[in-house]
Design a protein around this motif. Structure first.
Motif, PDB file in Angstrom:
ATOM      1  N   PRO A   2       0.837  -1.199   0.000  1.00  0.00           N
ATOM      2  CA  PRO A   2       0.000   0.000   0.000  1.00  0.00           C
ATOM      3  C   PRO A   2       0.881   1.264   0.000  1.00  0.00           C
ATOM      4  O   PRO A   2       2.028   1.230   0.450  1.00  0.00           O
ATOM      5  N   PRO A   3       0.350   2.351  -0.502  1.00  0.00           N
ATOM      6  CA  PRO A   3       1.137   3.592  -0.592  1.00  0.00           C
ATOM      7  C   PRO A   3       1.708   4.058   0.745  1.00  0.00           C
ATOM      8  O   PRO A   3       2.795   4.640   0.780  1.00  0.00           O
ATOM      9  N   GLU A   4       1.027   3.782   1.845  1.00  0.00           N
ATOM     10  CA  GLU A   4       1.527   4.255   3.136  1.00  0.00           C
ATOM     11  C   GLU A   4       2.808   3.532   3.578  1.00  0.00           C
ATOM     12  O   GLU A   4       3.501   3.983   4.477  1.00  0.00           O
ATOM     13  N   GLN A   8       8.743   3.757   4.098  1.00  0.00           N
ATOM     14  CA  GLN A   8       9.607   2.792   4.769  1.00  0.00           C
ATOM     15  C   GLN A   8      10.468   2.027   3.757  1.00  0.00           C
ATOM     16  O   GLN A   8      11.643   1.767   4.003  1.00  0.00           O
ATOM     17  N   LEU A   9       9.878   1.675   2.620  1.00  0.00           N
ATOM     18  CA  LEU A   9      10.647   1.001   1.573  1.00  0.00           C
ATOM     19  C   LEU A   9      11.760   1.912   1.053  1.00  0.00           C
ATOM     20  O   LEU A   9      12.903   1.478   0.874  1.00  0.00           O
ATOM     21  N   LEU A  10      11.428   3.165   0.828  1.00  0.00           N
ATOM     22  CA  LEU A  10      12.432   4.114   0.343  1.00  0.00           C
ATOM     23  C   LEU A  10      13.539   4.335   1.366  1.00  0.00           C
ATOM     24  O   LEU A  10      14.707   4.485   1.007  1.00  0.00           O
ATOM     25  N   GLN A  11      13.189   4.343   2.631  1.00  0.00           N
ATOM     26  CA  GLN A  11      14.191   4.500   3.677  1.00  0.00           C
ATOM     27  C   GLN A  11      15.190   3.338   3.644  1.00  0.00           C
ATOM     28  O   GLN A  11      16.390   3.548   3.772  1.00  0.00           O
ATOM     29  N   ASP A  25       6.645  12.430  -8.174  1.00  0.00           N
ATOM     30  CA  ASP A  25       6.257  11.294  -7.340  1.00  0.00           C
ATOM     31  C   ASP A  25       6.877   9.977  -7.800  1.00  0.00           C
ATOM     32  O   ASP A  25       6.690   8.952  -7.157  1.00  0.00           O
ATOM     33  N   GLU A  26       7.605  10.009  -8.916  1.00  0.00           N
ATOM     34  CA  GLU A  26       8.173   8.779  -9.465  1.00  0.00           C
ATOM     35  C   GLU A  26       9.646   8.663  -9.118  1.00  0.00           C
ATOM     36  O   GLU A  26      10.373   9.644  -9.093  1.00  0.00           O
ATOM     37  N   ILE A  27      10.064   7.424  -8.859  1.00  0.00           N
ATOM     38  CA  ILE A  27      11.461   7.135  -8.554  1.00  0.00           C
ATOM     39  C   ILE A  27      11.923   6.045  -9.502  1.00  0.00           C
ATOM     40  O   ILE A  27      11.269   5.012  -9.651  1.00  0.00           O
ATOM     41  N   GLU A  28      13.057   6.287 -10.126  1.00  0.00           N
ATOM     42  CA  GLU A  28      13.633   5.293 -11.019  1.00  0.00           C
ATOM     43  C   GLU A  28      14.679   4.508 -10.245  1.00  0.00           C
ATOM     44  O   GLU A  28      15.570   5.079  -9.619  1.00  0.00           O
ATOM     45  N   LEU A  29      14.556   3.188 -10.273  1.00  0.00           N
ATOM     46  CA  LEU A  29      15.434   2.334  -9.480  1.00  0.00           C
ATOM     47  C   LEU A  29      15.870   1.138 -10.304  1.00  0.00           C
ATOM     48  O   LEU A  29      15.035   0.429 -10.871  1.00  0.00           O
TER      49      LEU A  29
END
Length: 62
Positions: A2-4, A8-11, A25-29
């Motif tokens: 879920p978006p919330e 934590q995933l990004l951390q 709002d987009e992150i390229e990984l």
């Protein structure tokens, strides 16, 4: 996920990888560029979240 849970995933990812390309709002990984420790930590986080969700669903039926 879920978006919330995304912060934590990004951390987890940023802990060892400062070079995330973010545009709005987009992150390229590049998942293949992540260190093994980061991948294991992500796996642990997602697995535990899934267990928690399953446990909560079971409690609703009892």
């Amino acid at each position: 996920m879920p978006p919330e849970k995304m912060p934590q995933l990004l951390q987890i990812i940023r802990k060892r990888n400062d070079q995330l390309a973010q545009e709005g709002d987009e992150i390229e990984l590049d998942i293949e560029a992540l260190e093994t420790e980061t991948l294991w930590e992500l796996d642990w986080f997602v697995t535990n979240w899934k267990k928690h969700v399953t446990k909560m669903k079971r409690r609703r039926f009892w």
